[in-house]
Design an enzyme around this catalytic site. Structure first.
Site, PDB file in Angstrom:
ATOM      1  N   GLU A  94      64.044  27.434  71.113  1.00 39.65           N
ATOM      2  CA  GLU A  94      62.774  28.063  70.730  1.00 39.65           C
ATOM      3  C   GLU A  94      61.858  26.915  70.335  1.00 39.65           C
ATOM      4  OE1 GLU A  94      62.138  31.079  71.188  1.00 39.65           O
ATOM      5  OE2 GLU A  94      63.869  32.350  70.809  1.00 39.65           O
TER       6      GLU A  94
ATOM      7  N   CYS B 227      54.500  28.233  65.396  1.00 40.47           N
ATOM      8  CA  CYS B 227      54.679  27.879  66.808  1.00 40.47           C
ATOM      9  C   CYS B 227      53.728  28.658  67.698  1.00 40.47           C
ATOM     10  CB  CYS B 227      56.115  28.146  67.225  1.00 40.47           C
ATOM     11  SG  CYS B 227      56.692  29.785  66.730  1.00 40.47           S
TER      12      CYS B 227
HETATM   13  P1  NAD Z   1      61.732  19.218  64.761  1.00 37.03           P
HETATM   14  O1  NAD Z   1      62.006  19.278  66.207  1.00 37.03           O
HETATM   15  O2  NAD Z   1      61.231  17.942  64.200  1.00 37.03           O
HETATM   16  O3  NAD Z   1      63.066  19.570  63.919  1.00 37.03           O
HETATM   17  C1  NAD Z   1      63.738  20.794  64.062  1.00 37.03           C
HETATM   18  C2  NAD Z   1      65.144  20.641  63.529  1.00 37.03           C
HETATM   19  O4  NAD Z   1      65.867  19.715  64.338  1.00 37.03           O
HETATM   20  C3  NAD Z   1      65.237  20.107  62.115  1.00 37.03           C
HETATM   21  O5  NAD Z   1      66.252  20.788  61.435  1.00 37.03           O
HETATM   22  C4  NAD Z   1      65.608  18.644  62.329  1.00 37.03           C
HETATM   23  O6  NAD Z   1      66.266  18.075  61.226  1.00 37.03           O
HETATM   24  C5  NAD Z   1      66.518  18.749  63.524  1.00 37.03           C
HETATM   25  N1  NAD Z   1      66.688  17.535  64.323  1.00 37.03           N
HETATM   26  C6  NAD Z   1      65.836  16.499  64.447  1.00 37.03           C
HETATM   27  N2  NAD Z   1      66.339  15.592  65.307  1.00 37.03           N
HETATM   28  C7  NAD Z   1      67.534  16.062  65.736  1.00 37.03           C
HETATM   29  C8  NAD Z   1      68.516  15.587  66.624  1.00 37.03           C
HETATM   30  N3  NAD Z   1      68.389  14.429  67.276  1.00 37.03           N
HETATM   31  N4  NAD Z   1      69.620  16.329  66.835  1.00 37.03           N
HETATM   32  C9  NAD Z   1      69.762  17.524  66.216  1.00 37.03           C
HETATM   33  N5  NAD Z   1      68.861  18.018  65.338  1.00 37.03           N
HETATM   34  C10 NAD Z   1      67.748  17.304  65.106  1.00 37.03           C
HETATM   35  O7  NAD Z   1      60.743  20.429  64.443  1.00 37.03           O
HETATM   36  P2  NAD Z   1      60.044  20.808  63.066  1.00 37.03           P
HETATM   37  O8  NAD Z   1      58.987  19.797  62.764  1.00 37.03           O
HETATM   38  O9  NAD Z   1      61.036  21.109  62.032  1.00 37.03           O
HETATM   39  O10 NAD Z   1      59.359  22.184  63.460  1.00 37.03           O
HETATM   40  C11 NAD Z   1      58.133  22.272  64.104  1.00 37.03           C
HETATM   41  C12 NAD Z   1      58.268  22.554  65.572  1.00 37.03           C
HETATM   42  O11 NAD Z   1      59.074  23.701  65.764  1.00 37.03           O
HETATM   43  C13 NAD Z   1      56.949  22.866  66.234  1.00 37.03           C
HETATM   44  O12 NAD Z   1      56.885  22.251  67.492  1.00 37.03           O
HETATM   45  C14 NAD Z   1      56.976  24.373  66.372  1.00 37.03           C
HETATM   46  O13 NAD Z   1      56.148  24.866  67.396  1.00 37.03           O
HETATM   47  C15 NAD Z   1      58.421  24.598  66.649  1.00 37.03           C
HETATM   48  N6  NAD Z   1      58.807  25.974  66.323  1.00 37.03           N
HETATM   49  C16 NAD Z   1      59.095  26.833  67.340  1.00 37.03           C
HETATM   50  C17 NAD Z   1      59.404  28.153  67.056  1.00 37.03           C
HETATM   51  C18 NAD Z   1      59.712  29.136  68.132  1.00 37.03           C
HETATM   52  O14 NAD Z   1      60.198  30.212  67.810  1.00 37.03           O
HETATM   53  N7  NAD Z   1      59.444  28.868  69.394  1.00 37.03           N
HETATM   54  C19 NAD Z   1      59.420  28.584  65.724  1.00 37.03           C
HETATM   55  C20 NAD Z   1      59.135  27.673  64.720  1.00 37.03           C
HETATM   56  C21 NAD Z   1      58.830  26.369  65.033  1.00 37.03           C
END
Ligand code: NAD
Length: 519
Positions: A223, A257
């Protein structure tokens, strides 16, 4: 300000956690569905009882206003749990396969839905409660176990979720929490016992997650980000549209998002719409998220303010007009950014291309609805979209043309709020779905079980012969072009072979099958 403290999970502690989760899963998958509902019902009750404390925790840790946390973080899990207890239980029951294939008319086939095992649930900070909570509810109901890794920016809410699962009486170790960032996430994805991952986050990290998960063939649901467009047709109800777009662009300070980041307005309504939206945005009250009279709180961290500022400056350099907002409200604190409206947006502006994920909405005038759809689709993202019009015929003509996972007409993000809706994106916005019927089926492996007790050998078993060739040829013709005439011809052809056929099929069932195939 310190809201609380948690310890980071050492990466070497993660494998034993996953193994414990797997043991819990082996016992849990044997628990009948109607009994899996019991802790879910208690969890629902607990969330309801503690809703004020949970909303306060989210407001303090993540920064969305307390009332907004009640609306957008607590409503969905309560609704999703009700959906799962009723529809979910029904959908996961074994289901008879209604095949019309005449070859299989003498047997019974059934679909069974099996859990995968242990899942990694990797969550973002922007909706730290509703996203992982609803995912975990669906995972556990369908017989899976899960290890949740919340964002390191919202660890307390993540810990609270797992505490609620434990207090609700789910088996200990079925749902566990890992605290930390990329190294912890990577350790979870490396473990071969983890059979599935629901990752909610940014596009680049989602790509890394999918690559890593592929090494051990995990089921992957992503997502990811969005750049959601709103299309405003010239017949739209101006006040309603401006009010709706103001909310959908600024809810959670634009850190959603699916928040509206691009607005395409048909030319005749362009200036009136800008005025109406400016008025709406100017009324948004900013302040401490625990205040009951605040509409918008701070952003999560300085990097968010910097990105919003970068997009505003880029827009101004390319001819955009800031009609309202544009600044960080240092008087309130370094993380408070004004709701900002940029008019005369052009396609080359960063704010029209990259995910801003902050309180910025960009508006562009278009000549026609068709141009708006073309522009809305000219993006690598495809999460959701909305169409604002009084003309139902036009709305329903445009909606299927939009390349995204859900479309709302005269509202926005409805698919997330409705537990019967499906959540997920097209293109870079995601892979797979969560929520609703389609989301639930992503979490289970369908198994097809076919039973026959006639003791007759299948027509296609050895030995092959001229006769087998003839019969399969006729049946092939019939199956490819089923019609009454073809049915008659096939029956005439098969009649002399009746004795041979009864060695393989029960004739009444076979003819019943042929007749059903004609429908
Ligand atoms: P992010 O991608 O920076 O991090 C998301 C999660 O992944 C965190 O828990 C982080 O610690 C973890 N992570 C980071 N690097 C990783 C790796 N190499 N391996 C495994 N896990 C890792 O995103 P964010 O800043 O927390 O959230 C914002 C983003 O999420 C925005 O792009 C937003 O649009 C998206 N989002 C999408 C939805 C949806 O339903 N489509 C909902 C909410 C947020």
């Amino acid at each position: 300000m310190v809201v609380g403290e948690v310890s980071t999970t050492p990466p070497e502690a993660i494998a034993p956690m996953i193994e414990r989760a797997h043991r819990a899963y082996l016992a849990w998958r044997e628990v009948p569905l109607h009994r899996r509902v019991e802790p879910l019902r208690r969890l629902k009750r607990l969330i309801l009882q503690e809703r004020h404390a949970i909303a306060e925790l989210i407001a303090r840790e993540q920064g969305k206003p307390y009332i907004e946390a009640m609306i957008v973080e607590l409503f969905p899990p309560l609704d999703v749990s009700a959906f799962l207890m009723h529809e979910g239980v029904r959908l996961l029951q074994p289901r008879r396969v209604r095949s019309k294939n005449p070859f299989f008319s003498d047997r019974r086939s059934t679909y069974y839905f099996h859990p995968y095992g242990v899942w990694a649930v990797i969550a973002p900070w922007n909706y730290p409660f509703t996203i992982p909570m609803t995912q975990l509810m669906a995972l556990t109901l369908s017989g899976n176990a899960a290890v949740l890794k919340p964002s390191p920016l919202t660890p307390l809410t993540g810990a609270k979720i797992v505490e609620l699962f434990q207090r609700a009486g789910f088996p200990e170790e079925l749902v566990q929490v890992v605290q930390g960032g990329a190294p912890q996430g990577a350790a979870m994805l490396d473990h071969p016992t983890v059979r599935g991952v629901i990752f909610t986050g940014s596009v680049p990290v989602g790509r890394t997650v999918a690559e890593q998960a592929a090494r051990t063939h995990k089921k992957v649901i992503l997502e990811l980000g969005g750049k959601d467009p709103a299309i405003v047709l010239s017949d739209a109800d101006l006040q309603h549209t401006a009010q709706g777009i103001a909310w959908a662009a600024m809810v959670n300070a634009g850190q959603t998002c699916a928040s509206i980041e691009r607005v395409y307005v048909e030319q005749p309504l362009y200036e009136p719409f800008l005025n109406a939206l400016r008025e709406q945005l100017a009324q948004i009250r900013m302040g401490h998220p625990m205040s009951r009279t605040v509409d918008m709180g701070p952003l999560i961290a300085p990097f968010q303010c910097e990105r919003v500022q970068r997009h505003i400056q880029d827009a101004c350099a390319k001819g955009g007009r800031v009609l309202v907002g544009g600044r960080v409200r240092a008087d309130l604190g370094e993380l408070y950014h004004e709701p900002t409206l940029v008019a005369d947006a052009t396609d080359d502006m960063l704010g029209m291309q990259e995910e801003t994920f902050g309180p910025l909405v960009m508006v562009q005038s278009v000549e026609s609805a068709e141009e708006a759809v073309r522009k809305a689709n000219a993006s690598a993202f495809g999460l959701t979209a909305s169409i604002w019009t009084r003309d139902r015929r036009k709305a329903l003509q445009l909606a299927p043309q939009l390349e995204c996972g859900s479309v709302s007409v005269n509202s926005h993000i409805v698919a997330y709020g409705d537990s019967y809706g499906v959540w997920g994106g097209f293109k870079d916005s995601g892979v797979g779905r969560t929520h609703g019927e389609f989301g639930l089926y992503e979490l289970v492996q369908p198994q097809y079980v076919s039973e026959v007790y006639t003791g007759k050998p299948e027509l296609w078993w050895y030995p092959y012969s001229e006769r087998v060739h003839r019969i399969t040829d006729w049946l092939m013709e019939f199956l490819a072009t089923p019609s009454l005439r073809m049915g008659g011809t096939t029956l005439r052809r098969l009649l002399p072979e009746l004795r041979y056929l009864t060695r393989h099929f029960t004739p009444t069932k076979m003819s019943g099958g042929l007749i059903r195939y004609l429908r």
